[in-house]
Design an enzyme around this catalytic site. Sequence first.
Site, PDB file in Angstrom:
ATOM      1  N   LYS A 165       0.710  -1.085  -0.106  1.00  0.00           N
ATOM      2  CA  LYS A 165      -0.145   0.110   0.076  1.00  0.00           C
ATOM      3  C   LYS A 165       0.909   1.266   0.026  1.00  0.00           C
ATOM      4  O   LYS A 165       2.051   1.063   0.442  1.00  0.00           O
ATOM      5  CB  LYS A 165      -0.954   0.069   1.257  1.00  0.00           C
ATOM      6  N   LYS A 191       2.381  -8.826  -2.214  1.00  0.00           N
ATOM      7  CA  LYS A 191       1.454  -8.799  -3.294  1.00  0.00           C
ATOM      8  C   LYS A 191       1.176  -7.410  -4.024  1.00  0.00           C
ATOM      9  O   LYS A 191       1.071  -6.386  -3.244  1.00  0.00           O
ATOM     10  CB  LYS A 191       0.219  -9.314  -2.392  1.00  0.00           C
ATOM     11  N   ASP A 193      -1.714  -5.017  -5.251  1.00  0.00           N
ATOM     12  CA  ASP A 193      -2.971  -5.117  -5.157  1.00  0.00           C
ATOM     13  C   ASP A 193      -3.909  -5.538  -6.432  1.00  0.00           C
ATOM     14  O   ASP A 193      -3.301  -5.617  -7.517  1.00  0.00           O
ATOM     15  CB  ASP A 193      -3.412  -3.627  -4.607  1.00  0.00           C
ATOM     16  N   HIS A 284      -6.826 -13.516  -7.061  1.00  0.00           N
ATOM     17  CA  HIS A 284      -7.729 -12.636  -5.921  1.00  0.00           C
ATOM     18  C   HIS A 284      -9.108 -12.556  -6.805  1.00  0.00           C
ATOM     19  O   HIS A 284      -9.226 -12.784  -7.793  1.00  0.00           O
ATOM     20  CB  HIS A 284      -6.856 -11.113  -6.459  1.00  0.00           C
TER      21      HIS A 284
END
Length: 465
Positions: A165, A191, A193, A284
């Site tokens: 993030k 990871k 996003d 995802h």
Amino acid sequence: VGFKAGVKDYKLTYYTPEYETKHTDILAAFRVTPQPGVPPEEAGAAVAAESSTGTWTTVWTDGLTNLDRYKGRCYHIEPVAGEESQFIAYVAYPLDLFEEGSVTNMLTSIVGNVFGFKALRSLRLEDLRIPVAYAKTFQGPPHGIQVEGDKLNKYGRPLLGCTIKPKLGLSAKNYGRAVYECLRGGLDFTKDDENVNSQPFMRWRDRFVFCAEAIYKAQAETGEIKGHYLNATAGTCEEMMKRAVFARELGVPIIMHDYLTGGFTANTSLAHYCRDNGLLLHIHRAMHAVIDRQKNHGMHFRVLAKALRMSGGDHIHAGTVVGKLEGERDITLGFVDLLRDDYIEKDRSPGIYFSQDWVSLAGVLPVASGGIHVWHMPALTEIFGDDSVLQFGGGTLGHPWGNAPGAVANRVALEACVQARNEGRDLAREGNEIIREASKWSPELAAACEVWKEIKFEFPAMDTL
């Protein structure tokens, strides 16, 4: 037999309570809410008809085929406790209605058209039974749980991940730096996003190169195998494959795909490429709540999870039970078992409507992600067990001292929980105590405990049994 034109009730042809299901049939359980005045048998038969061979009127060409062989059948109807106008309709589909190895075709048939049907107020597909004969036409996960553990040389504990993030806006170099810090601190994976693809501020090729550099540097310094889920999702299948090929050329261990927005056809192609080239595939589930969150309409996530195991993926997000996103404990555990185990017994308490035999299809690691932090670690370790990935985005990067200490805090908390469990302690009861003890000798963990001691996301779940 003369052809008799006209409209006749669906239930005359498609409601067959005496039907004995075959072991090759695909079975479906639908939650049906008919319009007022439509009897359950007619509504259930309508679902079976419209998702198989039927149409609204008798057609001349019906005489050219053997309908009994190809029609879907509503073979059982049961009331839903506490709901007057709702019932579960069980439908059996003959295997010949479906193309081998195509999740796309299976879903187009079963849920393609019937959900807009006027005679129904709402419709939800609760579960599917995939027969062994059909499951065997799929490759399934590129590698599966066992092979992944061997490739990573990691056993006996859940794996730790972290979503980088802010998810949008970092340059590739700064993004790679955050990846390095997290991996260096003790995480197994970082990871991309789900919406990081290839935007103006960070093109995919630059990101791939800087993340690969971060992986190799962290591996050299820690002596552990590291990975970063490089998101290969793209606007076209060709572009997606180009990204996967580049990842393979960099020698990284794992890539990623958004399987619902990317589509099952693209996902299955990517899974085949990953198996052929030794890449792990992280999946995802972006967009799943659009489909699965309403109790009365759509598809339950356990159906999407089964579809993914057939299409192929080594990891899939599966809710947390304790974090910020939807996921009731029993229901979540229901589809976690469904992803990992070879055989799942019918059990209505977690919502499993059918026994499911996956034969030799590899298992998928469930990923717990979304609003979780160190205080959740004992519960997560207990709920998900060793075969899982626990992903802390803000719970790593939000650490007051930075990313690497955030990673250290999570790794220490995890190792403490695993050790306590192996010594026979009760994680559910003694969880907070275990974390407190560990934080005495880990200043990083102590700082994390202090920051997140009051955070809770408590709202009633939308999707209950």
